[in-house]
Design an enzyme around this catalytic site. Structure first.
Site, mmCIF file in Angstrom:
data_model
loop_
_atom_site.group_PDB
_atom_site.id
_atom_site.type_symbol
_atom_site.label_atom_id
_atom_site.label_comp_id
_atom_site.label_asym_id
_atom_site.label_seq_id
_atom_site.Cartn_x
_atom_site.Cartn_y
_atom_site.Cartn_z
ATOM 1 N N TYR A 12 45.880 28.871 49.423
ATOM 2 C CA TYR A 12 45.910 29.569 48.031
ATOM 3 C C TYR A 12 45.234 28.914 47.014
ATOM 4 O O TYR A 12 45.142 29.674 46.219
ATOM 5 C CB TYR A 12 47.422 29.825 48.028
ATOM 6 C CG TYR A 12 47.433 30.718 50.144
ATOM 7 C CD1 TYR A 12 47.177 32.122 49.437
ATOM 8 C CD2 TYR A 12 48.584 30.385 50.101
ATOM 9 C CE1 TYR A 12 47.322 33.072 51.136
ATOM 10 C CE2 TYR A 12 49.146 31.378 51.323
ATOM 11 C CZ TYR A 12 48.605 32.328 51.926
ATOM 12 O OH TYR A 12 49.273 33.475 52.789
ATOM 13 N N ARG A 71 42.142 34.265 60.818
ATOM 14 C CA ARG A 71 43.719 33.666 59.549
ATOM 15 C C ARG A 71 44.014 34.077 61.131
ATOM 16 O O ARG A 71 43.430 34.559 62.092
ATOM 17 C CB ARG A 71 45.054 33.968 58.668
ATOM 18 C CG ARG A 71 44.454 33.160 57.236
ATOM 19 C CD ARG A 71 44.745 33.957 56.419
ATOM 20 N NE ARG A 71 45.797 32.604 56.760
ATOM 21 C CZ ARG A 71 47.071 33.023 55.651
ATOM 22 N NH1 ARG A 71 46.996 34.026 54.094
ATOM 23 N NH2 ARG A 71 47.484 32.642 55.381
ATOM 24 N N ARG A 92 52.432 27.142 46.898
ATOM 25 C CA ARG A 92 52.264 27.756 47.902
ATOM 26 C C ARG A 92 51.490 27.269 48.465
ATOM 27 O O ARG A 92 50.201 27.985 48.358
ATOM 28 C CB ARG A 92 52.927 29.277 47.658
ATOM 29 C CG ARG A 92 52.701 30.263 48.688
ATOM 30 C CD ARG A 92 52.731 32.049 49.268
ATOM 31 N NE ARG A 92 52.517 32.068 50.428
ATOM 32 C CZ ARG A 92 52.078 33.289 50.720
ATOM 33 N NH1 ARG A 92 51.369 33.870 49.691
ATOM 34 N NH2 ARG A 92 51.775 33.527 51.542
ATOM 35 N N HIS A 124 42.471 40.320 48.545
ATOM 36 C CA HIS A 124 43.684 38.471 49.572
ATOM 37 C C HIS A 124 42.706 38.025 49.042
ATOM 38 O O HIS A 124 41.791 37.729 48.882
ATOM 39 C CB HIS A 124 43.528 39.407 51.037
ATOM 40 C CG HIS A 124 44.159 40.189 51.209
ATOM 41 N ND1 HIS A 124 45.738 40.749 51.020
ATOM 42 C CD2 HIS A 124 43.935 41.622 51.756
ATOM 43 C CE1 HIS A 124 45.829 41.535 52.002
ATOM 44 N NE2 HIS A 124 45.551 42.478 52.471
ATOM 45 N N GLU A 166 42.221 47.298 48.470
ATOM 46 C CA GLU A 166 42.947 46.377 48.574
ATOM 47 C C GLU A 166 42.445 44.756 48.482
ATOM 48 O O GLU A 166 41.065 44.191 48.313
ATOM 49 C CB GLU A 166 43.085 46.246 50.216
ATOM 50 C CG GLU A 166 44.097 45.229 50.971
ATOM 51 C CD GLU A 166 43.453 46.244 52.290
ATOM 52 O OE1 GLU A 166 43.432 46.697 52.404
ATOM 53 O OE2 GLU A 166 44.607 45.186 52.938
ATOM 54 N N ASN A 217 47.695 43.716 45.979
ATOM 55 C CA ASN A 217 47.636 42.441 47.737
ATOM 56 C C ASN A 217 48.824 42.451 47.873
ATOM 57 O O ASN A 217 50.254 42.430 47.313
ATOM 58 C CB ASN A 217 47.219 41.316 46.738
ATOM 59 C CG ASN A 217 47.461 40.012 48.061
ATOM 60 O OD1 ASN A 217 47.619 40.547 48.821
ATOM 61 N ND2 ASN A 217 47.198 38.849 47.441
ATOM 62 N N PRO A 267 55.585 39.904 47.851
ATOM 63 C CA PRO A 267 56.459 38.625 48.329
ATOM 64 C C PRO A 267 55.264 37.898 48.095
ATOM 65 O O PRO A 267 54.129 37.369 48.843
ATOM 66 C CB PRO A 267 57.011 38.706 49.942
ATOM 67 C CG PRO A 267 56.051 40.208 50.766
ATOM 68 C CD PRO A 267 55.890 41.087 49.498
ATOM 69 N N ASN A 268 56.141 36.535 48.133
ATOM 70 C CA ASN A 268 55.550 34.821 47.416
ATOM 71 C C ASN A 268 54.494 35.081 47.250
ATOM 72 O O ASN A 268 54.116 33.767 46.534
ATOM 73 C CB ASN A 268 55.352 34.659 49.128
ATOM 74 C CG ASN A 268 56.420 34.759 49.956
ATOM 75 O OD1 ASN A 268 57.948 33.801 49.622
ATOM 76 N ND2 ASN A 268 56.486 35.737 51.402
ATOM 77 N N ALA A 293 52.260 40.166 52.399
ATOM 78 C CA ALA A 293 52.557 39.900 54.488
ATOM 79 C C ALA A 293 53.335 41.299 54.403
ATOM 80 O O ALA A 293 52.908 41.544 55.316
ATOM 81 C CB ALA A 293 53.686 38.999 54.059
HETATM 82 C C1 DQA Z 1 48.075 37.244 51.411
HETATM 83 C C2 DQA Z 1 47.558 37.223 52.826
HETATM 84 C C3 DQA Z 1 48.803 37.946 53.724
HETATM 85 O O1 DQA Z 1 48.405 37.230 55.363
HETATM 86 C C4 DQA Z 1 49.568 37.073 53.666
HETATM 87 O O2 DQA Z 1 51.113 37.216 54.036
HETATM 88 C C5 DQA Z 1 49.721 36.944 51.674
HETATM 89 C C6 DQA Z 1 48.651 36.631 51.155
HETATM 90 C C7 DQA Z 1 46.168 36.988 50.716
HETATM 91 O O3 DQA Z 1 46.499 37.545 49.821
HETATM 92 O O4 DQA Z 1 45.360 35.852 51.203
HETATM 93 O O5 DQA Z 1 51.062 36.458 51.082
HETATM 94 O O6 DQA Z 1 47.766 38.468 50.955
#
Ligand code: DQA
Length: 157
Positions: free
Chosen positions: A28, A112, A23, A105, A103, A79, A15-16, A82
């Site tokens: 990011y 964080r 965003r 990120h 994985e 990825n 998501p997002n 959340a």
């Molecule tokens: C994320 C880190 C997660 O905590 C966050 O909720 C994201 C992006 C990252 O790519 O840094 O949506 O996965």
């Protein structure tokens, strides 16, 4: 694995990540998911690998993609965004797929908030790449191809 066709890698984004670039750019960056996919596609081409991409804001859709990836792909770059910190369902689907995964990120969750320090997939993936922005996706592709090629060579020995 089909050596003629090359290795097939599925990229899954949670998501997002569809609004990347827009965003929280201070967190990011300005790079979009399309930009990242472009770089990954170019790297895959020079590696002779095939890549497919899927992003969803819905947990169940990611679960379904993982289920259908079984036997159709050789590995996964994920990825979970959340859902990294909450989704037992995505962890279970990853295990069901039986596919080696990396994985990724964009940020380094360890730097964080406390709630981001938990990953429900970290112990079922081959490795993690965090904190290097969109470049991490290309690094993940290369790392996964190397892993699969080594495993393949071991299988043939
Ligand atoms: C994320 C880190 C997660 O905590 C966050 O909720 C994201 C992006 C990252 O790519 O840094 O949506 O996965």
């Amino acid at each position: 694995m089909n050596r003629k066709r090359g290795l097939r890698i599925l990229f899954l984004d949670g998501p997002n990540l569809n609004v990347l670039g827009d965003r929280e750019p201070s967190m990011y960056g300005r790079e979009t998911l399309a930009d990242i996919r472009g770089a990954v596609t170019a790297a895959a081409r020079s590696e002779g690998a095939t890549v497919a991409f899927f992003q969803s804001n819905h947990e169940g859709e990611i679960v379904e993609r993982l289920q259908s990836a079984k036997r159709r792909f050789d590995g996964v770059v994920i990825n979970p965004a959340a859902y990294t910190h909450t989704s037992v369902a995505i962890r279970d689907a990853l295990l069901y797929s039986g596919l080696p995964a990396i994985e990724v990120h964009l940020t380094n969750p360890a730097r964080r908030e406390e709630f981001r320090k938990v990953s429900l997939v970290e112990d079922v993936v081959v490795g993690r790449i965090c904190g290097v922005g969109g470049y991490g996706y290309t690094l993940a592709l290369l790392a996964l191809l190397r892993h699969l090629r080594r495993e393949g060579a071991r299988g043939q020995a």
